[in-house]
Motif scaffolding. Structure first.
Motif, PDB file in Angstrom:
ATOM      1  N   GLY A  18       0.788  -1.229   0.000  1.00 33.38           N
ATOM      2  CA  GLY A  18       0.000   0.000   0.000  1.00 33.38           C
ATOM      3  C   GLY A  18       0.815   1.271   0.000  1.00 33.38           C
ATOM      4  O   GLY A  18       0.330   2.333  -0.428  1.00 33.38           O
ATOM      5  N   SER A  19       2.068   1.193   0.448  1.00 31.92           N
ATOM      6  CA  SER A  19       2.879   2.412   0.548  1.00 31.92           C
ATOM      7  C   SER A  19       3.155   3.056  -0.800  1.00 31.92           C
ATOM      8  O   SER A  19       3.525   4.232  -0.864  1.00 31.92           O
ATOM      9  N   ALA A  20       2.955   2.326  -1.896  1.00 32.81           N
ATOM     10  CA  ALA A  20       3.226   2.875  -3.228  1.00 32.81           C
ATOM     11  C   ALA A  20       2.264   3.992  -3.610  1.00 32.81           C
ATOM     12  O   ALA A  20       2.462   4.648  -4.644  1.00 32.81           O
ATOM     13  N   PHE A  21       1.224   4.242  -2.796  1.00 34.63           N
ATOM     14  CA  PHE A  21       0.318   5.362  -3.104  1.00 34.63           C
ATOM     15  C   PHE A  21       1.008   6.709  -2.893  1.00 34.63           C
ATOM     16  O   PHE A  21       0.587   7.731  -3.451  1.00 34.63           O
ATOM     17  N   ILE A  22       2.091   6.740  -2.100  1.00 34.83           N
ATOM     18  CA  ILE A  22       2.708   8.013  -1.697  1.00 34.83           C
ATOM     19  C   ILE A  22       3.165   8.841  -2.899  1.00 34.83           C
ATOM     20  O   ILE A  22       2.798  10.017  -3.018  1.00 34.83           O
ATOM     21  N   PRO A  23       3.957   8.292  -3.853  1.00 33.61           N
ATOM     22  CA  PRO A  23       4.379   9.134  -4.980  1.00 33.61           C
ATOM     23  C   PRO A  23       3.267   9.406  -5.985  1.00 33.61           C
ATOM     24  O   PRO A  23       3.400  10.315  -6.814  1.00 33.61           O
ATOM     25  N   ALA A  24       2.171   8.618  -5.938  1.00 27.24           N
ATOM     26  CA  ALA A  24       1.078   8.847  -6.884  1.00 27.24           C
ATOM     27  C   ALA A  24       0.333  10.142  -6.577  1.00 27.24           C
ATOM     28  O   ALA A  24      -0.224  10.774  -7.482  1.00 27.24           O
ATOM     29  N   VAL A  25       0.321  10.574  -5.323  1.00 22.21           N
ATOM     30  CA  VAL A  25      -0.412  11.784  -4.942  1.00 22.21           C
ATOM     31  C   VAL A  25       0.163  13.038  -5.621  1.00 22.21           C
ATOM     32  O   VAL A  25      -0.584  13.805  -6.256  1.00 22.21           O
ATOM     33  N   PRO A  26       1.477  13.308  -5.523  1.00 20.48           N
ATOM     34  CA  PRO A  26       2.001  14.497  -6.223  1.00 20.48           C
ATOM     35  C   PRO A  26       1.876  14.406  -7.737  1.00 20.48           C
ATOM     36  O   PRO A  26       1.800  15.439  -8.411  1.00 20.48           O
ATOM     37  N   LEU A  27       1.829  13.200  -8.292  1.00 22.41           N
ATOM     38  CA  LEU A  27       1.649  13.060  -9.738  1.00 22.41           C
ATOM     39  C   LEU A  27       0.250  13.497 -10.142  1.00 22.41           C
ATOM     40  O   LEU A  27       0.073  14.222 -11.130  1.00 22.41           O
ATOM     41  N   VAL A  28      -0.755  13.075  -9.381  1.00 25.12           N
ATOM     42  CA  VAL A  28      -2.142  13.456  -9.670  1.00 25.12           C
ATOM     43  C   VAL A  28      -2.303  14.973  -9.651  1.00 25.12           C
ATOM     44  O   VAL A  28      -2.985  15.566 -10.497  1.00 25.12           O
ATOM     45  N   ILE A  29      -1.657  15.620  -8.698  1.00 23.36           N
ATOM     46  CA  ILE A  29      -1.793  17.075  -8.545  1.00 23.36           C
ATOM     47  C   ILE A  29      -0.888  17.841  -9.512  1.00 23.36           C
ATOM     48  O   ILE A  29      -1.317  18.783 -10.191  1.00 23.36           O
ATOM     49  N   GLY A  30       0.383  17.426  -9.607  1.00 22.71           N
ATOM     50  CA  GLY A  30       1.382  18.195 -10.347  1.00 22.71           C
ATOM     51  C   GLY A  30       1.163  18.260 -11.838  1.00 22.71           C
ATOM     52  O   GLY A  30       1.543  19.251 -12.485  1.00 22.71           O
ATOM     53  N   ILE A  31       0.529  17.247 -12.432  1.00 18.32           N
ATOM     54  CA  ILE A  31       0.408  17.209 -13.891  1.00 18.32           C
ATOM     55  C   ILE A  31      -0.452  18.354 -14.419  1.00 18.32           C
ATOM     56  O   ILE A  31      -0.292  18.793 -15.564  1.00 18.32           O
ATOM     57  N   PHE A  32      -1.338  18.918 -13.577  1.00 17.95           N
ATOM     58  CA  PHE A  32      -2.203  20.006 -14.035  1.00 17.95           C
ATOM     59  C   PHE A  32      -1.469  21.340 -14.119  1.00 17.95           C
ATOM     60  O   PHE A  32      -1.985  22.298 -14.691  1.00 17.95           O
ATOM     61  N   PHE A  33      -0.288  21.412 -13.598  1.00 20.70           N
ATOM     62  CA  PHE A  33       0.489  22.649 -13.643  1.00 20.70           C
ATOM     63  C   PHE A  33       1.519  22.639 -14.777  1.00 20.70           C
ATOM     64  O   PHE A  33       2.341  23.544 -14.879  1.00 20.70           O
ATOM     65  N   CYS A  34       1.471  21.621 -15.608  1.00 17.16           N
ATOM     66  CA  CYS A  34       2.427  21.487 -16.718  1.00 17.16           C
ATOM     67  C   CYS A  34       1.778  21.897 -18.038  1.00 17.16           C
ATOM     68  O   CYS A  34       0.576  21.708 -18.223  1.00 17.16           O
ATOM     69  N   PRO A  35       2.564  22.438 -18.987  1.00 17.00           N
ATOM     70  CA  PRO A  35       2.018  22.742 -20.316  1.00 17.00           C
ATOM     71  C   PRO A  35       1.775  21.473 -21.114  1.00 17.00           C
ATOM     72  O   PRO A  35       2.455  20.462 -20.908  1.00 17.00           O
ATOM     73  N   GLU A  36       0.799  21.522 -22.001  1.00 14.19           N
ATOM     74  CA  GLU A  36       0.536  20.379 -22.868  1.00 14.19           C
ATOM     75  C   GLU A  36       1.647  20.264 -23.918  1.00 14.19           C
ATOM     76  O   GLU A  36       2.337  21.241 -24.228  1.00 14.19           O
ATOM     77  N   SER A  37       1.830  19.078 -24.445  1.00  8.56           N
ATOM     78  CA  SER A  37       2.851  18.853 -25.469  1.00  8.56           C
ATOM     79  C   SER A  37       2.561  19.690 -26.717  1.00  8.56           C
ATOM     80  O   SER A  37       1.466  19.587 -27.284  1.00  8.56           O
ATOM     81  N   PRO A  38       3.507  20.523 -27.185  1.00 14.05           N
ATOM     82  CA  PRO A  38       3.267  21.317 -28.402  1.00 14.05           C
ATOM     83  C   PRO A  38       2.999  20.447 -29.622  1.00 14.05           C
ATOM     84  O   PRO A  38       2.159  20.797 -30.450  1.00 14.05           O
TER      85      PRO A  38
END
Length: 638
Positions: free
Chosen positions: A293-313
């Motif tokens: 179950g501990s593998a959920f830890i890095p998934a949380v910042p991925l879910v949030i952080g991807i919305f602050f990135c630009p889309e692929s040109p």
């Protein structure tokens, strides 16, 4: 005046009378007359803008700007097109301001000096890779306890259910890779089509977040099996999209170094997984639940952080959203002249690519992986590097290191500590690849490291013959496993996902990456499923010897079927993979191999190697780098 229209996703130009416009003739037909990207027998790498008359090019840019509502930046696009037409001679382009010239020089002289937004896009990619690695190693530690918890122990050969239990444990461990290979990877194409790179990564992260929490709460082995199947859907879609997203956003000169961060941070995730395994080792019967179950830890910042990135040109351009693509490039490049250059250069190559390959629906694209010559060669090369990652045997250790060390006579704690050491070595030795992958190249790293991994596995296998009561028994096994990881991490570790993300044309990039990753993860499933039974039938020595032989086989496959891609733009790779496979194989057999023997066996310093590719009106980035550095040095002296 050309009328704007669309065929599938790619914008094309139609004259109202049905005839081709002059714009399309200048960018497409002229290029097709010189080089066919399906059958590039002469191995020429051509700039699609080279040779176009200045007045024609300027008219093309004006029409391009009008068609995609970019009139406000038309003057900038004209300068960008002139720079793209001859990148090595940008100093002589009329109208370039000194700040623009400085930006073009600095992208070579200071190639790692990139915008924060560009590096920020790499962060979610890195976190996504860490999720992948942590998911792999959670089951590694859990293997020591969950089989007993669920009544399927796999350590007692006298148990009547021993054979069945071996297969069940292997099936549970392989479940994410089965689901990835047959479902998760192939979902990436339609998901990317409708939701873009960022949306697909978000979708995958949700699966990776919830399924591992569910794994830790399961009450029997088949619930655990289902949760790990759901995990595989997220893993497959994520692994098929994240490297593409990174490859499309970063400049060619450092693409390898940044895209390989997928493997470096996968290694980091593996290391963190081993740390988590150790941290909860002594908490009793629920240890395996926490390890999974501990593998959920890095998934949380991925879910949030991807919305602050630009889309692929490039994805935006594929959808005809050029104004948005330009805005995205402005965030990903240091100066607007670079953004304008890349926008028009990619557009020019995409027109040619679309003319030759066309735009088709999903099922057709899958078939075309094997029928269009340029795409088929990329399919073969990506298949080779991906299956080689499983043939090398790395996932024997990543999935089963605790069990391997346990069979070597280690206690559960010692086995976890030894696995922790493997994870640390795997992560630390991934760092050199940030530099070596773009310096020595993908192919060279693979050809160097595979022979080394072969003898390391032989050393591991033969170390089992050392008497078990000797301290050297476990010590030698651990030493060769760590040495194996040290060779793997800068070679076969970073190359497959980096390589596969860049070799396919934009029209087939999603489905091509799905093919590549499903190949990798399908054979990971086979390895995970068969290893417990293989060790029981062949002994550890025989099993490690088997994988040593597969390393040698993979070396031969790479030598013949994997072209070099370092420091070429994604669009220029169309011409690299247009070279027939027979010509590529003949070159390396008749010229490359004899050169290597003369230079490195006989130490003949006068030996020279005739290059396979010729650059027609386009400089390699290595050559361009040398010329810019020389100019900068001379300029400073003056």
């Amino acid at each position: 005046m050309a009328e704007k229209g669309f065929q599938g996703d790619m914008p094309i130009h139609h004259d109202t009378s049905g005839s081709e416009t002059e714009n399309e003739k200048s960018l497409v037909d002229e290029a097709l007359e010189n080089t066919d990207i399906n059958n590039n027998v002469s191995a020429r790498i051509k700039n699609p803008l080279a040779g176009i008359h200045h007045a024609t090019l300027m008219r093309d840019v004006e029409e391009f700007a009008e068609e995609f509502s970019l009139q406000e930046i038309a003057p900038l696009l004209k300068k960008g097109a002139l720079v793209a037409q001859n990148p090595g001679e940008f100093e002589s382009v009329e109208g370039l301001e000194e700040a623009e010239k400085d930006a073009l020089r600095n992208e070579v002289v200071h190639k790692w000096r990139q915008p924060k937004a560009m590096y920020f896009t790499v962060i979610p990619c890195s976190v996504g890779a860490a999720v992948q690695g942590w998911d792999q190693t959670g089951s590694n530690g859990a293997n020591l306890s969950f089989p007993v918890e669920f009544g399927i122990p796999d350590t007692d050969p006298t148990d009547p259910s021993y054979e069945r239990n071996l297969w069940l444990v292997g099936l549970i461990n392989s479940a994410p890779y089965i689901a990835s290979a047959f479902c998760g990877c192939w979902l990436s194409d339609p998901l990317n089509n409708y939701f873009g790179r960022r949306g697909t990564i978000f979708f995958a992260a949700i699966f990776c977040l919830l399924s591992v929490i569910g794994s830790g709460c399961t009450q029997n082995w088949y619930q655990l099996f289902i949760c790990r199947l759901l995990l595989g859907i997220g893993m497959g879609a994520k692994a098929s999209t994240v490297p593409i997203y990174a490859a499309e956003n970063v400049p060619a000169l450092i693409r390898g170094g940044l895209v390989m961060s997928w493997q470096m941070w996968t290694a980091f995730g593996i290391f963190l997984g081993f740390c988590a395994n150790l941290a909860v080792y002594d908490v009793g019967r629920i240890a395996w639940r926490l390890q999974l179950g501990s593998a959920f830890i890095p998934a949380v910042p991925l879910v949030i952080g991807i919305f602050f990135c630009p889309e692929s040109p490039r994805w935006l351009m594929k959808k005809g959203r050029y104004a948005e693509a330009y805005q995205s490039l402005l965030k990903l490049r240091n100066h607007q002249i670079q953004a304008a250059r890349d926008l028009y250069y990619v557009h020019a190559q995409l027109l040619i690519e679309h003319k030759i390959i066309g735009t088709t629906h999903y099922a057709q694209r899958i078939v075309e992986l094997f029928t269009i010559p340029r795409v088929r060669r990329a399919t073969l090369a990506s298949f080779t590097v991906m299956i080689a990652q499983q043939m090398c045997g790395i996932n024997i250790i990543a999935f089963y290191s605790s069990s391997v060390f346990s069979k070597a006579g280690a206690s559960n704690l010692t086995a976890l500590l030894a696995s922790f050491g493997f994870g640390l070595v795997n992560f630390v030795f991934a760092f050199p690849a940030v530099w070596t992958i773009d310096t020595f190249g993908r192919r060279a790293l693979l050809l160097f490291t595979f022979p080394q991994m072969a003898w390391c596995l032989l050393g591991t296998g033969f170390s089992f013959y050392i008497p078990s009561e000797s301290r050297a028994h476990l010590g030698c096994i651990a030493f060769f496993v760590f040495l194996f990881a040290a060779f793997y991490s800068p070679g076969e570790g970073p190359v497959p996902f980096t390589y596969s993300a860049e070799v396919f044309p934009l029209s087939h990039r999603e489905v091509g990456m799905a093919w590549a990753v499903s190949t990798c993860l399908f054979w990971a499933a086979v390895l995970s499923l068969t290893w417990p039974r293989m060790v029981a039938a062949m002994s550890p020595t025989g099993a490690f010897g088997f994988y040593a032989a597969l390393n040698v086989t993979a070396f031969v496959m790479i030598f013949f079927w994997v072209p070099e891609t370092k420091q070429r733009t994604l669009e220029e790779l169309d011409y690299v993979f247009a070279v027939p496979t027979k010509k590529h194989m003949a070159y390396h057999l008749n010229k490359s191999a004899p050169f290597f023997f003369k230079r490195w066996v006989r130490f003949d310093k006068s030996a020279t190697l005739e290059p396979l590719y010729t650059f027609d009106h386009v400089q390699s980035d290595a050559t361009r780098s040398a010329s810019v550095v020389q100019y900068t040095q001379e300029h400073r002296k003056r």
